[in-house]
Design a protein around this motif. Structure first.
Motif, PDB file in Angstrom:
ATOM      1  N   UNK A   1     -38.996 -17.771 -32.509  1.00 51.76           N
ATOM      2  CA  UNK A   1     -40.288 -18.140 -31.935  1.00 51.76           C
ATOM      3  C   UNK A   1     -40.188 -19.103 -30.769  1.00 51.76           C
ATOM      4  N   UNK A   2     -39.284 -20.078 -30.870  1.00 46.42           N
ATOM      5  CA  UNK A   2     -39.145 -21.058 -29.783  1.00 46.42           C
ATOM      6  C   UNK A   2     -38.681 -20.390 -28.500  1.00 46.42           C
ATOM      7  N   UNK A   3     -37.737 -19.460 -28.617  1.00 45.98           N
ATOM      8  CA  UNK A   3     -37.270 -18.704 -27.440  1.00 45.98           C
ATOM      9  C   UNK A   3     -38.410 -17.905 -26.825  1.00 45.98           C
ATOM     10  N   UNK A   4     -39.248 -17.315 -27.691  1.00 43.29           N
ATOM     11  CA  UNK A   4     -40.385 -16.520 -27.206  1.00 43.29           C
ATOM     12  C   UNK A   4     -41.361 -17.395 -26.424  1.00 43.29           C
ATOM     13  N   UNK A   5     -41.662 -18.581 -26.954  1.00 37.28           N
ATOM     14  CA  UNK A   5     -42.597 -19.500 -26.283  1.00 37.28           C
ATOM     15  C   UNK A   5     -42.011 -19.994 -24.961  1.00 37.28           C
ATOM     16  N   UNK A   6     -40.714 -20.322 -24.954  1.00 36.57           N
ATOM     17  CA  UNK A   6     -40.055 -20.771 -23.714  1.00 36.57           C
ATOM     18  C   UNK A   6     -40.107 -19.681 -22.646  1.00 36.57           C
ATOM     19  N   UNK A   7     -39.847 -18.436 -23.068  1.00 39.80           N
ATOM     20  CA  UNK A   7     -39.882 -17.315 -22.117  1.00 39.80           C
ATOM     21  C   UNK A   7     -41.300 -17.106 -21.588  1.00 39.80           C
ATOM     22  N   UNK A   8     -42.288 -17.292 -22.452  1.00 39.89           N
ATOM     23  CA  UNK A   8     -43.689 -17.146 -22.044  1.00 39.89           C
ATOM     24  C   UNK A   8     -44.041 -18.174 -20.963  1.00 39.89           C
ATOM     25  N   UNK A   9     -43.617 -19.413 -21.161  1.00 42.10           N
ATOM     26  CA  UNK A   9     -43.890 -20.461 -20.162  1.00 42.10           C
ATOM     27  C   UNK A   9     -43.150 -20.172 -18.851  1.00 42.10           C
ATOM     28  N   UNK A  10     -41.939 -19.636 -18.963  1.00 39.26           N
ATOM     29  CA  UNK A  10     -41.171 -19.257 -17.760  1.00 39.26           C
ATOM     30  C   UNK A  10     -41.892 -18.150 -16.999  1.00 39.26           C
ATOM     31  N   UNK A  11     -42.468 -17.212 -17.745  1.00 43.20           N
ATOM     32  CA  UNK A  11     -43.235 -16.120 -17.133  1.00 43.20           C
ATOM     33  C   UNK A  11     -44.443 -16.668 -16.367  1.00 43.20           C
ATOM     34  N   UNK A  12     -45.137 -17.620 -16.976  1.00 43.68           N
ATOM     35  CA  UNK A  12     -46.293 -18.241 -16.321  1.00 43.68           C
ATOM     36  C   UNK A  12     -45.893 -18.941 -15.031  1.00 43.68           C
ATOM     37  N   UNK A  13     -44.735 -19.599 -15.066  1.00 43.36           N
ATOM     38  CA  UNK A  13     -44.251 -20.312 -13.878  1.00 43.36           C
ATOM     39  C   UNK A  13     -43.964 -19.352 -12.723  1.00 43.36           C
ATOM     40  N   UNK A  14     -43.627 -18.114 -13.050  1.00 42.33           N
ATOM     41  CA  UNK A  14     -43.366 -17.103 -12.020  1.00 42.33           C
ATOM     42  C   UNK A  14     -44.651 -16.426 -11.539  1.00 42.33           C
ATOM     43  N   UNK A  15     -45.800 -16.902 -12.048  1.00 47.96           N
ATOM     44  CA  UNK A  15     -47.093 -16.424 -11.550  1.00 47.96           C
ATOM     45  C   UNK A  15     -47.620 -15.168 -12.193  1.00 47.96           C
ATOM     46  N   UNK A  16     -47.047 -14.774 -13.325  1.00 44.44           N
ATOM     47  CA  UNK A  16     -47.524 -13.562 -14.007  1.00 44.44           C
ATOM     48  C   UNK A  16     -48.530 -13.928 -15.082  1.00 44.44           C
ATOM     49  N   UNK A  17     -49.633 -13.200 -15.117  1.00 47.14           N
ATOM     50  CA  UNK A  17     -50.681 -13.452 -16.115  1.00 47.14           C
ATOM     51  C   UNK A  17     -50.436 -12.564 -17.334  1.00 47.14           C
ATOM     52  N   UNK A  18     -50.526 -13.112 -18.549  1.00 48.44           N
ATOM     53  CA  UNK A  18     -50.296 -12.299 -19.751  1.00 48.44           C
ATOM     54  C   UNK A  18     -51.429 -11.310 -19.995  1.00 48.44           C
ATOM     55  N   UNK A  19     -51.098 -10.184 -20.621  1.00 58.56           N
ATOM     56  CA  UNK A  19     -52.135  -9.248 -21.049  1.00 58.56           C
ATOM     57  C   UNK A  19     -52.225  -9.286 -22.581  1.00 58.56           C
ATOM     58  N   UNK A  20     -53.017  -8.406 -23.169  1.00 58.11           N
ATOM     59  CA  UNK A  20     -53.236  -8.462 -24.623  1.00 58.11           C
ATOM     60  C   UNK A  20     -51.955  -8.178 -25.415  1.00 58.11           C
ATOM     61  N   UNK A  21     -51.031  -7.382 -24.822  1.00 56.44           N
ATOM     62  CA  UNK A  21     -49.773  -7.077 -25.513  1.00 56.44           C
ATOM     63  C   UNK A  21     -48.849  -8.297 -25.498  1.00 56.44           C
TER      64      UNK A  21
END
Length: 658
Positions: A368-388
């Motif tokens: 889970x921690x790796x998943x959350x870290x990757x999610x924050x990294x994705x946000x930093x690259x300017x990508x918006x999350x979708x429902x998936x």
């Protein structure tokens, strides 16, 4: 006499020369426009355009191709000032350009000002609304039409099936047919997609019959759509008959067949077809690869998956997002998380699909921690999350005991990410709360959420009742599940497990009697592993495996050794009120223990063992495998129906949280 004959002949010769000149110019104009040279085409051939304004169509089509709103506006100005707007052909092409470019406000304004509207004008506007998903406006325009043609009906039916309003699409098809319009291949393709979406075999067969009457069964689009409909509706055999009866088996036809097998759980059959396709000389494409890689994911056949990965690289499909996403998922589900990470980091595109796939992979492995870290990294690259993406993130938090983080992300779905939670998101949150022991809070969420609960969300809470041994709550939650799906065997088993843990043998007997009365059978536990490109299956009580007797002997000795190390069989989880020795025998012969014993017998020391199971691993097997990993000094990776467990040195990656 001679001179009077010469003049008409000279005139005809000049007119013929001009015709050839204009025809050649029109061809060159078309070529320039198709190559995107709109301004050059206009400057060079303006004489032709003013002579015949219909040639504006080439320029406007090029604007759509180049997605150029500014050039469309410039041409619009020229068309209006020159008076060509009165030409229906030109004005419709202008309307089409704005519609295709998504400029519906301008298109509607233009439509209202059209001096002469025809069926085509209405059809274009309907298509524009469908393109942006505004089906209500499209329906309104359709209803206002005084005259319709087949294209009008096709546009509406296609739009409805595209956005999964399948019932409305079929109703519209029935109305159209009743009014005497004869459907074409395009109509049937859309209607059959609607039947496939509904998984309605009866309606699909009726549409098939209609196609036969009209002689369209030989059309490639109709045949492919028919096969897809049958397979999506669960009739793999009928779908295969349609494909095999086609006069030409193209790669597209094979793709339909391979995808159909994969969608119907016939994963080995999908991989067999893939090998046949290659032998027959066909070149697999991105659609083929997604189906067969997904099949490898389900079977966890890493050897075949690696071979297909090699084919992907050879054909140049490694740049296709859907294929890369499937590879990430495949390696993850085969227990090779390192390979999944490698593919993700080597990606060519920063696509949200790939980020979601990798977040999901971490979640499935309990990281889970790796998943959350990757999610924050994705946000930093300017990508918006979708429902998936958010679903994968909630799942990761749920399977890692990260209750507070998961609830925070759930609250931010609407507030920050503008994503409306769907039933699957609520199910993840119920799982999150249930695993954390907040059973009343989880139940309150189900009863207060704005979407209608299904059997899965109640079963998720029932599973939490089993974890926390809440027998009273389990009974009331099981009633909710069985009210929705009285044939669901897993719910009976979960309820019986909770009652057995509380030693309520009378309640266990009542559950088993209820199952028997309703003809519900427990799904048998099956475990499998791949060894030397061959898949070996194990089921409790099944003696069909060639090494079955040797496995039994080895397993008996192994359990005896484990007991010396401190292992105590969890006989309390056995559903029957039987003798202790009989309970132990049942536990020892669980399918995952049989598979691990076989692997220990047939692989070298230190070699990692990868086991897959169709059901969730039981507490006793989980404890036993921890002891085995320590005693045999093996890494044992088990994928159950819920997640991955990495056993090493007597510990599991799940931290006993599953």
């Amino acid at each position: 006499m001679g001179q009077s004959c010469v003049r008409p002949l000279r005139f005809l010769h000049l007119r013929s020369a001009n015709t050839r000149r204009f025809s050649a110019a029109a061809t060159e104009l078309s070529i320039l426009c198709s190559q995107g040279y709109v301004k050059e085409a206009f400057n060079k051939f303006s004489f032709l355009i003013w002579d015949n304004p219909s040639h504006f169509s080439y320029l406007l089509q090029a604007c759509i191709q180049e997605k150029s709103f500014s050039l469309t506006k410039q041409l619009h100005s020229l068309i209006v000032t020159s008076g060509c707007f009165r030409d229906k052909f030109v004005s419709n092409h202008l309307l089409n350009a704005y519609s295709k470019l998504g400029q519906l406000d301008i298109a509607v304004s233009l439509f209202d000002k059209l001096p002469k509207r025809n069926v085509m004008s209405f059809n274009i506007l309907i298509g524009g609304y469908v393109q942006i998903g505004d089906l209500e406006s499209a329906s309104k325009v359709f209803d206002e039409m005084g005259e319709r043609n087949l294209a009008s009906w096709n546009a509406m039916i296609t739009g409805l099936t595209q956005f999964e309003f399948n019932e409305r699409a079929l109703s519209l098809f029935t109305r159209m047919y009743g009014l005497g319009y004869l459907p074409d291949a395009f109509t049937f393709g859309s209607v059959l997609r609607g039947c496939a979406g509904l998984k309605d075999l009866n309606k699909g067969r009726q549409v098939h019959g209609c196609g036969l009457k009209l002689g369209l069964e030989g059309d490639f689009v109709v045949a492919s759509s028919l096969a897809h409909m049958y397979m999506r509706s669960g009739s793999l055999r009928e779908g295969e008959i349609v494909i095999m009866s086609m006069p030409d088996q193209t790669m597209a036809a094979w793709n339909t067949l391979i995808a159909g097998r994969a969608q119907n759980g016939c994963f080995e059959g999908a991989l067999e077809l893939y090998n046949l396709v290659k032998i027959a000389g066909f070149r697999p494409d991105k659609i083929t690869f997604v189906s067969v890689i997904s099949s490898c994911s389900e079977l966890a056949t890493i050897g075949q998956g690696q071979q297909i990965h090699s084919d992907v690289i050879k054909t140049g499909a490694i740049s296709v997002v859907a294929v890369v996403s499937s590879l990430i998922s495949m390696y993850s589900k085969c227990g090779c998380l390192d390979e999944a990470e490698k593919i993700f980091e080597e990606r060519e595109e920063a696509d949200i699909v790939l980020w979601s796939a990798m977040i999901s992979a971490y979640g499935f492995h309990g990281m889970g921690k790796n998943a959350v870290e990757l999610f924050h990294r994705m946000e930093q690259e300017g990508l918006a999350p979708n429902h998936i993406t958010l679903l994968s993130l909630l799942y990761a938090c749920s399977h890692s005991g990260m209750k507070d983080e998961g609830l925070e992300f759930f609250d931010l779905m609407v507030e920050k990410y503008n994503v409306e939670p769907q039933l699957v998101h609520y199910t993840c949150v119920v799982d999150l709360l249930g695993r954390a022991g907040c059973l009343q809070e989880a139940e309150a969420l189900i009863r207060s959420m704005p979407v209608k609960p299904d059997g899965v969300i109640w079963k998720t809470l029932l599973s939490a009742c089993k974890i926390h041994k809440n027998a009273d709550m389990a009974r009331s939650i099981a009633e909710e599940v069985l009210r929705i799906d009285p044939e669901d065997s897993a719910s009976y088993v979960l309820l019986a497990n909770v009652q057995a843990s509380a030693k309520r043998w009378k309640s266990v007997s009542e559950v088993r009697k209820s199952m028997k009365d309703r003809g519900v059978k427990k799904e048998p536990g099956i475990s499998w592993l791949e060894l030397k490109n061959q898949v070996h299956h194990f089921i409790i009580g099944d003696k069909s495996h060639p090494q079955s007797d040797e496995v039994d002997v080895y397993l008996k000795e192994l359990i005896a050794q484990l007991k010396l190390e401190g292992y105590v069989p969890d006989t309390g989880s056995v559903l029957h009120d039987m003798e202790l020795e009989e309970k132990e025998y049942n536990l020892v012969h669980h399918s995952e223990k049989l598979a691990i014993a076989f692997a220990l017998m047939n692989t070298p020391e230190g070699f990692p063992i990868r086991i897959m199971k169709n059901l969730r691993i039981c507490g006793d097997c989980h404890m036993a495998i921890k002891y085995i990993s320590q005693m045999k000094k093996r890494e044992i990776i088990v994928r159950d129906s819920s997640r991955f467990h990495h056993f090493k040195d007597g510990c599991c990656s799940c931290g006993d949280y599953w």
